[in-house]
Design a protein around this motif. Structure first.
Motif, PDB file in Angstrom:
ATOM      1  N   GLN A 100     100.087 118.054  55.693  1.00  9.51           N
ATOM      2  CA  GLN A 100      99.977 117.731  54.326  1.00  9.51           C
ATOM      3  C   GLN A 100     100.192 118.271  53.536  1.00  9.51           C
ATOM      4  O   GLN A 100     100.637 119.803  53.365  1.00  9.51           O
ATOM      5  N   VAL A 101     101.049 117.728  52.353  1.00  7.90           N
ATOM      6  CA  VAL A 101     101.719 117.966  51.652  1.00  7.90           C
ATOM      7  C   VAL A 101     101.281 117.891  49.843  1.00  7.90           C
ATOM      8  O   VAL A 101     102.249 118.626  49.278  1.00  7.90           O
ATOM      9  N   VAL A 102     100.346 116.904  49.246  1.00  7.64           N
ATOM     10  CA  VAL A 102      99.624 116.553  48.616  1.00  7.64           C
ATOM     11  C   VAL A 102      98.551 117.031  49.100  1.00  7.64           C
ATOM     12  O   VAL A 102      97.301 116.533  49.669  1.00  7.64           O
ATOM     13  N   GLU A 103      97.031 117.838  48.471  1.00  8.31           N
ATOM     14  CA  GLU A 103      96.156 118.230  48.558  1.00  8.31           C
ATOM     15  C   GLU A 103      94.776 116.729  47.855  1.00  8.31           C
ATOM     16  O   GLU A 103      95.036 116.029  47.692  1.00  8.31           O
ATOM     17  N   ASN A 104      94.054 116.640  48.799  1.00 11.55           N
ATOM     18  CA  ASN A 104      93.010 116.117  48.241  1.00 11.55           C
ATOM     19  C   ASN A 104      92.126 115.810  46.867  1.00 11.55           C
ATOM     20  O   ASN A 104      92.561 117.008  46.388  1.00 11.55           O
ATOM     21  N   ARG A 105      91.542 114.591  46.455  1.00 12.15           N
ATOM     22  CA  ARG A 105      90.798 114.810  44.954  1.00 12.15           C
ATOM     23  C   ARG A 105      90.118 116.113  45.368  1.00 12.15           C
ATOM     24  O   ARG A 105      88.979 116.547  46.735  1.00 12.15           O
ATOM     25  N   LEU A 106      89.061 116.851  44.054  1.00 11.13           N
ATOM     26  CA  LEU A 106      88.162 117.148  43.599  1.00 11.13           C
ATOM     27  C   LEU A 106      87.033 116.292  43.732  1.00 11.13           C
ATOM     28  O   LEU A 106      86.577 115.258  43.476  1.00 11.13           O
ATOM     29  N   PHE A 107      85.693 117.123  43.867  1.00 13.45           N
ATOM     30  CA  PHE A 107      84.306 116.632  43.921  1.00 13.45           C
ATOM     31  C   PHE A 107      83.765 117.497  43.614  1.00 13.45           C
ATOM     32  O   PHE A 107      83.736 118.837  43.671  1.00 13.45           O
ATOM     33  N   PHE A 108      82.872 117.511  43.428  1.00 13.28           N
ATOM     34  CA  PHE A 108      81.060 118.100  42.106  1.00 13.28           C
ATOM     35  C   PHE A 108      80.364 118.155  43.037  1.00 13.28           C
ATOM     36  O   PHE A 108      80.007 117.113  43.945  1.00 13.28           O
ATOM     37  N   ASN A 109      80.146 119.700  43.844  1.00 10.31           N
ATOM     38  CA  ASN A 109      79.857 119.575  45.234  1.00 10.31           C
ATOM     39  C   ASN A 109      78.043 120.085  44.539  1.00 10.31           C
ATOM     40  O   ASN A 109      77.027 120.534  44.822  1.00 10.31           O
ATOM     41  N   GLY A 110      77.665 120.530  42.935  1.00  5.43           N
ATOM     42  CA  GLY A 110      76.508 121.114  42.834  1.00  5.43           C
ATOM     43  C   GLY A 110      76.285 121.983  41.935  1.00  5.43           C
ATOM     44  O   GLY A 110      76.326 122.455  41.076  1.00  5.43           O
ATOM     45  N   SER A 111      77.584 122.398  41.941  1.00  5.59           N
ATOM     46  CA  SER A 111      77.743 123.956  41.567  1.00  5.59           C
ATOM     47  C   SER A 111      79.391 124.465  41.183  1.00  5.59           C
ATOM     48  O   SER A 111      79.414 125.742  40.303  1.00  5.59           O
ATOM     49  N   GLY A 112      80.039 123.643  41.263  1.00  7.73           N
ATOM     50  CA  GLY A 112      81.506 123.917  40.805  1.00  7.73           C
ATOM     51  C   GLY A 112      82.492 122.288  41.376  1.00  7.73           C
ATOM     52  O   GLY A 112      81.925 122.273  42.624  1.00  7.73           O
TER      53      GLY A 112
END
Length: 498
Positions: A100-112
């Protein structure tokens, strides 16, 4: 040491779309392009054009990119098909083989914010068949658009370049656009800023081939490159819209982490604070005071939040003086280590900007420390240059941004092109906020509506807002009457599952 902000009570609000009673698209209205021709629209730019959001490029974000929204509105007045080099999934990461050369997207887990788990299905080596109307390439600087073979350096462009030696601008112009958008230049200064100034201000260096990835582009180079790009895009009489460069230091990436985050509790309480003052902060204050800098390092407070220790490359080097003062107390080897570590240290001030990723570093052990006595980042070991944008570095960013924007405005006026003052818009969002379709867009991370979880790129709602500003500028310049979109129909936060 930085406590998570309590977001949970607000989460549900971000998924509610605003259904205004007034429909922004009245089917009885006859829409016209005015003097513009929207039949072949090509969008040129970087991640802002591609629809990058939440730290990644993924299908849903690309669908809500501002050029896609423009193209949908253009279709009401003669606009044609608009194609996009879509990623393969909504994870947003990218692989080369099994790596994997590019990271997955961010999501909000309720705390950050956190990264989505999973293996992406987008391969950097799978080349798509174009051409594509959305020519937004994440990471591209102005001079990259005219760089032959840039696809070998940028995995996003490599996926859809017309050939291994292609140029982004050539692939755009080859489509013979009748209308274009150009939003480029952010990365010419952004990477310097987001790296905490861990680059070089290349003003005066006219050879971009010698620049590093985090360097500031010389304004003369930018002006020449930008003029050339617009000349190529308008050579066949195409109309278009230009947007300038936002003041990047106003974005949440620089405004979320406080410069004084070290609470007495985080520092271990009054007893530990007294020890730190006796063994480190007191001696440093004495040395700096002796050389006319009494405020450079002050004693820690046991009742209020304290600033972090940072490395400032522009500070006077007091390593020899610190070594000399501490040698009788600590011995020469330890005193020498202290001098090396704290010679260019100081405490942060409200005028500094701490970058967003520093929140996970403050208070953690520094493996480069020569002693376990001085190994906590920001507490007993200065935060490295890349974690803080100092006032001197902010001035470099501001000067370059002003120069770039002067160029963009002048070229827009000389070519009679529509112009979007993105800088003014985002400054207003960051300071007072802007109302739109019942929503307030602010510079707050997570729930400010304007900026996504990466603290740099807009949310889809933010992109929709910018698309409306592009539409306003286009209508004013070309006499079209395109309607805006309802930004409430676009996400502020994307759920983990899409």
């Amino acid at each position: 040491m930085i406590k998570n902000i309590k977001w949970l009570c607000l989460v549900s609000l971000t998924f509610i779309a605003c259904n205004n009673d007034d429909d922004l698209t009245d089917n009885q209205v006859v829409y016209t392009s005015g003097t513009a021709d929207f039949s072949k629209f090509v969008a040129v730019g970087n991640s802002l054009t591609a629809g990058y959001t939440d730290g990644a490029l993924f299908i849903k974000g690309q669908e809500n990119a501002y050029p896609n929204i423009l193209a949908q509105q253009f279709s009401l007045a003669g606009g044609g098909t608009f194609t996009t080099p879509y990623m393969a999934d909504n994870l947003g990461g990218m692989v080369v083989g099994s790596t994997q050369v590019v990271e997955n997207r961010l999501f909000f887990n309720g705390s950050g914010p956190q990264r989505l788990p999973g293996t992406p299905s987008t391969s950097a080596t799978t080349v798509l068949t174009g051409p594509f109307n959305n020519m937004g390439v994440p990471g591209a600087k102005s001079f990259h658009l005219n760089l032959a073979g840039y696809g070998a350096l940028n995995v996003y462009y490599g996926r859809f370049a017309s050939s291994p030696t292609a140029k982004i601008i050539d692939d755009a112009v080859a489509q013979n656009p009748t209308f274009f958008s150009l939003w480029i230049g952010n990365n010419d200064v952004l990477s310097f800023a987001t790296s905490g100034g861990d680059g070089v201000n290349q003003t005066g260096n006219l050879n971009p081939a010698t620049y590093g990835p985090n360097d500031i582009t010389d304004p003369t180079v930018f002006a020449s490159v930008y003029s050339n790009l617009v000349n190529q895009l308008t050579a066949n009489g195409a109309g278009g819209v230009l947007a300038n460069i936002p003041n990047v230091t106003t974005i949440p990436y620089f405004k979320t982490v406080p410069t004084a985050p070290l609470t007495p509790t985080a520092l271990g309480g009054a007893t530990n604070i007294a020890t730190l003052n006796a063994q480190l902060y007191g001696p440093l204050n004495q040395v700096f005071t002796a050389f006319g800098e009494p405020d450079r390092v002050k004693l820690l407070s046991a009742t209020a939040a304290n600033p972090i220790l940072i490395y400032d490359e522009d500070a006077a080097d007091r390593s020899a003086q610190i070594t000399g003062a501490l040698t009788p107390i600590l011995g020469l080897p330890t005193a020498t280590a202290f001098g090396m570590v704290f010679g260019k240290a100081r405490q942060s001030t409200p005028n500094d900007l701490v970058v967003l990723p520093a929140s996970t570093v403050i208070g953690t052990p520094n493996s480069a420390s020569p002693s376990p006595l001085i190994n906590l980042n920001g507490v007993t070991y200065p935060m490295a240059d890349r974690w803080v944008l100092t006032p001197q570095e902010q001035t470099m960013v501001a000067n370059a941004t002003t120069a770039y924007n002067n160029t963009i405005a002048a070229i827009a006026a000389s070519k009679n092109l529509a112009f979007v003052d993105a800088n003014a818009l985002l400054n207003t969002i960051a300071t007072t906020g802007i109302q739109s379709n019942g929503f307030t867009l602010t510079g707050a991370l997570v729930f400010g509506n304007a900026f996504s979880l990466d603290g740099v790129h807009p949310t889809s709602r933010g992109y929709a807002f910018m698309a409306n500003k592009f539409i306003e500028a286009i209508n004013a310049t070309y006499g079209s009457n395109l309607p805006p979109v309802n930004i409430g129909n676009y996400n502020n936060l994307y759920p983990a599952a899409l």
